[in-house]
Design a protein around this motif. Sequence first.
Motif, PDB file in Angstrom:
ATOM      1  N   CYS A 279      -0.173   7.947  -0.630  1.00 10.17           N
ATOM      2  CA  CYS A 279      -0.631   6.575  -0.355  1.00 10.17           C
ATOM      3  C   CYS A 279      -1.995   6.279  -0.960  1.00 10.17           C
ATOM      4  O   CYS A 279      -2.674   5.344  -0.523  1.00 10.17           O
ATOM      5  N   GLY A 280      -2.425   7.053  -1.945  1.00 10.56           N
ATOM      6  CA  GLY A 280      -3.715   6.804  -2.558  1.00 10.56           C
ATOM      7  C   GLY A 280      -3.633   5.794  -3.683  1.00 10.56           C
ATOM      8  O   GLY A 280      -2.568   5.296  -4.045  1.00 10.56           O
ATOM      9  N   GLY A 281      -4.778   5.503  -4.248  1.00 13.46           N
ATOM     10  CA  GLY A 281      -4.832   4.652  -5.430  1.00 13.46           C
ATOM     11  C   GLY A 281      -5.019   3.179  -5.148  1.00 13.46           C
ATOM     12  O   GLY A 281      -4.993   2.362  -6.069  1.00 13.46           O
ATOM     13  N   PHE A 282      -5.217   2.809  -3.882  1.00 19.72           N
ATOM     14  CA  PHE A 282      -5.411   1.407  -3.539  1.00 19.72           C
ATOM     15  C   PHE A 282      -6.784   1.211  -2.927  1.00 19.72           C
ATOM     16  O   PHE A 282      -7.127   1.853  -1.936  1.00 19.72           O
ATOM     17  N   GLY A 283      -7.557   0.306  -3.503  1.00 20.72           N
ATOM     18  CA  GLY A 283      -8.886   0.018  -3.000  1.00 20.72           C
ATOM     19  C   GLY A 283      -8.958  -1.314  -2.280  1.00 20.72           C
ATOM     20  O   GLY A 283      -7.936  -1.878  -1.872  1.00 20.72           O
ATOM     21  N   PHE A 284     -10.170  -1.801  -2.133  1.00 19.64           N
ATOM     22  CA  PHE A 284     -10.400  -3.037  -1.392  1.00 19.64           C
ATOM     23  C   PHE A 284      -9.578  -4.199  -1.957  1.00 19.64           C
ATOM     24  O   PHE A 284      -9.038  -5.012  -1.194  1.00 19.64           O
ATOM     25  N   ASP A 285      -9.460  -4.280  -3.268  1.00 17.26           N
ATOM     26  CA  ASP A 285      -8.757  -5.402  -3.884  1.00 17.26           C
ATOM     27  C   ASP A 285      -7.325  -5.519  -3.354  1.00 17.26           C
ATOM     28  O   ASP A 285      -6.892  -6.593  -2.924  1.00 17.26           O
TER      29      ASP A 285
ATOM     30  N   HIS B 247       2.356  14.087   5.186  1.00 22.08           N
ATOM     31  CA  HIS B 247       2.399  14.297   3.739  1.00 22.08           C
ATOM     32  C   HIS B 247       2.401  12.956   3.021  1.00 22.08           C
ATOM     33  O   HIS B 247       1.674  12.760   2.036  1.00 22.08           O
ATOM     34  N   HIS B 248       3.205  12.032   3.512  1.00 17.10           N
ATOM     35  CA  HIS B 248       3.261  10.719   2.878  1.00 17.10           C
ATOM     36  C   HIS B 248       1.898  10.037   2.922  1.00 17.10           C
ATOM     37  O   HIS B 248       1.430   9.488   1.910  1.00 17.10           O
TER      38      HIS B 248
ATOM     39  N   GLY C 119       0.787  -1.227   0.000  1.00 10.54           N
ATOM     40  CA  GLY C 119       0.000   0.000   0.000  1.00 10.54           C
ATOM     41  C   GLY C 119       0.814   1.269   0.000  1.00 10.54           C
ATOM     42  O   GLY C 119       0.286   2.343   0.303  1.00 10.54           O
ATOM     43  N   HIS C 120       2.112   1.180  -0.338  1.00 15.63           N
ATOM     44  CA  HIS C 120       2.988   2.343  -0.456  1.00 15.63           C
ATOM     45  C   HIS C 120       3.812   2.168  -1.721  1.00 15.63           C
ATOM     46  O   HIS C 120       3.953   1.064  -2.239  1.00 15.63           O
TER      47      HIS C 120
END
Length: 274
Positions: free
Chosen positions: A172-178, A166-167, A32-33
């Motif tokens: 750290c966006g762009g990750f969903g449930f999958d 900030h990090h 997730g990073h």
Amino acid sequence: MTYTMTLNGAQIAFDDQGLAPGPAIVLLNGWGHDHRAYDRLVPHLLPRHRVIRVCWRGHGPDRTPVDDFGLPEQTADTIALLDALEVETFVPVAHAHGGWVALEIAERLGPERVPRLMILDLIMTPAPPEFTAGLRAIQRHETWLEGRDLLVRSWLAGSSNEAVLHHMTQECGGFGFDMWSRACRVIEGLYDTWGSPMNRMERLSEPRPIRHVFSHPRSAAYDAAQEEFRRRNPWFSYTRLDGETHFPGVELPDEVAAELFDLLAEDLPEKDLR
């Protein structure tokens, strides 16, 4: 600059800086990073070392959902990338559950190619019940957001550190449930398989220096468990930093770099590694 390479049928994003001889430093993220988690650490490592940052499948600039993957694919992708880049000797520095991948790479490639490694803030003991409960909550669609937010709050521990915030808020966006559910399933499976990262380390066929650098949890029992492990295994060392969060490489990059340089300078007699 971020590059991409197609390896094992997957697009792997990475960057590669520096031309210094000697072992390269390979920076591996937790789930997730992406590579930006090491933005503040890299300047401390250059120009002493070539530094390569690796993103897992689905973690690069292209966040198109990918087929299922786990530790075997993360390991194979990283080795394939380093082979393609003609990297011979390297030292992994892995954050959180990227540490499992670093240990698997070390096992597969041996100490001549991976002479030592550093892990940043991985739960070294068996997974606490509350952590396992959080992993399972994130694997259920109806509770994953609540579980994720509880996990993030534990990572931040009330900190107001600007670099860490900030990090977390901008990188750290762009990750969903999958992706989150996959990560938690893989992590839970690794603790089920090995019991703990320390158990995994003891089962390396060829021990070598490993250092764990962390700031929390602030627990005397946690420190005591690592001290007892160190006494049994002289190739292991640990350092508790005076930080607030789960992200020592973001929060205290100068101190993490100093720990890495100290680890690289460490010279244990071969007979003491067994």
